[in-house]
Enzyme design. Structure first.
Site, PDB file in Angstrom:
ATOM      1  N   GLU A 166      -4.503   7.822  -2.827  1.00 27.84           N
ATOM      2  CA  GLU A 166      -5.067   6.570  -2.338  1.00 27.84           C
ATOM      3  C   GLU A 166      -5.436   5.648  -3.509  1.00 27.84           C
ATOM      4  OE1 GLU A 166      -4.710   6.211   0.779  1.00 27.84           O
ATOM      5  OE2 GLU A 166      -5.905   4.435   1.253  1.00 27.84           O
TER       6      GLU A 166
ATOM      7  N   HIS B 209       1.892   4.627  -2.765  1.00 27.73           N
ATOM      8  CA  HIS B 209       2.060   6.076  -2.545  1.00 27.73           C
ATOM      9  C   HIS B 209       3.438   6.523  -3.036  1.00 27.73           C
ATOM     10  CE1 HIS B 209      -1.616   6.889  -0.376  1.00 27.73           C
ATOM     11  NE2 HIS B 209      -1.388   5.942   0.519  1.00 27.73           N
TER      12      HIS B 209
ATOM     13  N   HIS C 252       0.838  -1.199   0.000  1.00 30.46           N
ATOM     14  CA  HIS C 252       0.000   0.000   0.000  1.00 30.46           C
ATOM     15  C   HIS C 252       0.882   1.262   0.000  1.00 30.46           C
ATOM     16  CE1 HIS C 252      -3.605   2.436   1.081  1.00 30.46           C
ATOM     17  NE2 HIS C 252      -2.680   3.206   1.637  1.00 30.46           N
ATOM     18  N   GLU C 253       1.817   1.306   0.921  1.00 27.02           N
ATOM     19  CA  GLU C 253       2.689   2.487   1.012  1.00 27.02           C
ATOM     20  C   GLU C 253       3.574   2.601  -0.222  1.00 27.02           C
ATOM     21  OE1 GLU C 253       1.772   4.582   3.073  1.00 27.02           O
ATOM     22  OE2 GLU C 253       0.553   3.227   4.272  1.00 27.02           O
TER      23      GLU C 253
HETATM   24 MG    MG Z   1      -2.911   5.421   2.185  1.00 24.69          MG
END
Ligand code: MG
Length: 498
Positions: free
Chosen positions: A295, A269, A265-266
């Site tokens: 996101e 980003h 997830h990170e």
């Molecule tokens: Mg996030």
């Protein structure tokens, strides 16, 4: 990016100082969460707030504002236009809020975050209640300072998602609510439905898990010359500069999916920040467009890619190497583990389908608070009723109910809806990728499939930084604007047609 306008050249020169200070704050913030000795909390908060004040003074400097206002907006190219748009927004925000208000707001929210943690630990809403009352009172004041056209909540939503309104989110949520319910109901009643998995209980070795995370990141083209992976109490990504974007993850003793999913997830980003066009470096455009856009990238890599069976097949040999207990399991177990549907009391633990009911609940509460339709003391009961209605679960503590999230103690109202929007945008990107490049499964089977997908993101989204507003870029990519339908289609084909 070519800057021809003389005044904008001058603005950018001045902006470098502002940008550098902001980036040093990012570094200090990263350190605060990763390495800082515990007793330094107050000192660090003081240092950061002093530097923030310097930034504010530089932005509100009369000669700087004069330059920004001086620029005539005809004859500007898209980058020049965007620089002025972004700066005017930033200046406008700081001008509208009186210093005394900002000071009061930051004082109460700093304290409230500590009180919230304590209230959560003690499972006692009454400790946090007076702070939440004060914060909601201040948020309403903030709304009046900022101004709005139709709904007071618009002023707050716009802070996180430029140009989006309460009405936009009402339309969005009322479209997805019955459809998500329908999908959930079908999955729940399917004979394949399981909400508990033996792999959740398996204990892992932290050092080996760390190695697994790094090996998986390597498959995703993580560049350790420009990035780092560290440990933090709550995973996050921090962009220090174009060539220094850092992510963190967490390690619990078991349930290795939590660590791997957070890492990916990170990484999503990180991928955004490291792929912004280097020509935008040190300008107001060197950042992701918005919370939802960021996101959409993190969720795309975490869910659409990393939970896909073909991707899981790629990492299965590595997982077997670093997680000894996996020898007892089959690849199929690995796949079902990553794709469990599990209604949960806790938002951050929710699956791809039920997650959005958590957001809808928070959206409805924030809206009601701003409309004076609910009192703070009525919140816990309302919360529990809605969790029963949306998720079929009984809330048995404040900790796992109204007190679970940090956001309200930070005064962050209008933030939650961007989580759902981001997820649904990831569905929109999936549809666009398939239109442009073909079936995602076929892409993932190709040797350079991941890079091909990453190049799509770079070309269509990442490289532009903040050049376009959220709605503009959605339109540019899809030629038709935002639609939640593609994400529903994705869920449908993934969970229903099994
Ligand atoms: Mg996030």
């Amino acid at each position: 990016m070519k800057i021809r306008n003389k005044t904008i050249k001058e603005i950018l020169l001045k902006y470098r100082k502002i940008d550098s200070l902001k980036r040093l704050i990012s570094l200090a913030g990263w350190d605060l969460n990763v390495y800082m000795p515990q007793k330094a909390v107050e000192d660090r908060a003081f240092i950061i707030s002093e530097v923030e004040l310097q930034i504010k003074n530089l932005i509100l400097d009369k000669s700087f504002i004069k330059l920004v206002n001086e620029v005539k907006e005809n004859n500007l190219n898209i980058y020049e236009k965007a620089i002025i748009r972004v700066l005017k927004r930033e200046i406008g925000y700081l001008q509208k809020l009186p210093s005394s208000f900002i000071e009061e707001f930051s004082k109460i929210t700093n304290k409230a975050q500590v009180v919230w943690r304590e209230a959560k630990d003690r499972n006692d809403f009454s400790v946090f209640k007076p702070y939440l009352e004060k914060i909601v009172y201040l948020v309403k004041k903030e709304v009046e300072y900022l101004g709005y056209k139709e709904h007071p909540y618009d002023a707050l939503i716009d802070l996180y998602e430029e140009g989006w309104t309460t009405k936009d989110f009402e339309d969005f949520f009322s479209f997805v609510k019955p459809r998500l319910k329908d999908i959930f109901f079908k999955v729940f009643n399917s004979k394949y439905f399981i909400d508990k998995h033996p792999l959740e209980k398996e204990k892992y070795n932290k050092e080996k898990m760390e190695k697994l995370n790094l090996r998986v990141l390597k498959i995703l083209n993580f560049d350790n010359q420009r990035s780092r992976l560290d440990i933090a109490p709550h995973p996050f990504e921090q962009s220090i500069s174009l060539n220094d974007v850092r992510i963190t993850t967490w390690y619990h003793k078991n349930d290795f999916k939590r660590s791997l999913s957070a890492t990916i997830h990170e990484f999503g980003h990180l991928l955004y920040e490291t792929n912004i066009d280097s020509k935008l470096k040190f300008t107001p455009l060197q950042a992701g467009i918005s919370y939802a856009f960021h996101e959409s990238s993190s969720r795309f890599w975490e869910n659409v890619i990393a939970k896909n069976e073909i991707f899981l097949r790629k990492i299965w040999p590595l997982a077997l190497k670093y997680l000894d207990f996996l020898k007892k399991y089959k690849f199929k177990d690995f796949v079902t583990y990553f794709n469990l549907v599990k209604p949960s009391l806790i938002r951050v633990e929710a699956d791809e389908i039920t997650y959005h009911f958590h957001i809808i609940l928070r959206f409805e509460i924030e809206k009601m608070l701003l409309e004076d339709k609910i009192k703070i003391e009525e919140l816990p009961e309302y919360w529990n009723e809605k969790v029963k209605e949306y998720l079929g679960l009984r809330v048995d503590s404040y900790r796992d109910g109204i007190l679970q999230d940090i956001h309200w103690s930070m005064g962050a109202f209008g933030y939650f809806p961007t989580y759902s929007l981001g997820t649904f945008l990831s569905g929109l990107w999936l549809e666009s990728i398939e239109n442009d490049l073909g079936d995602i499964n076929n892409l993932l089977k190709q040797k350079d499939g991941i890079l091909t997908i990453q190049n799509w993101f770079k070309d269509k989204i990442y490289r532009f930084g903040r050049t376009y507003s959220s709605k503009e870029l959605i339109y540019k990519i899809t030629k038709k604007g935002f639609s939640p339908q593609p994400f529903i289609n994705y869920l449908d084909s993934k969970y229903i047609k099994i």
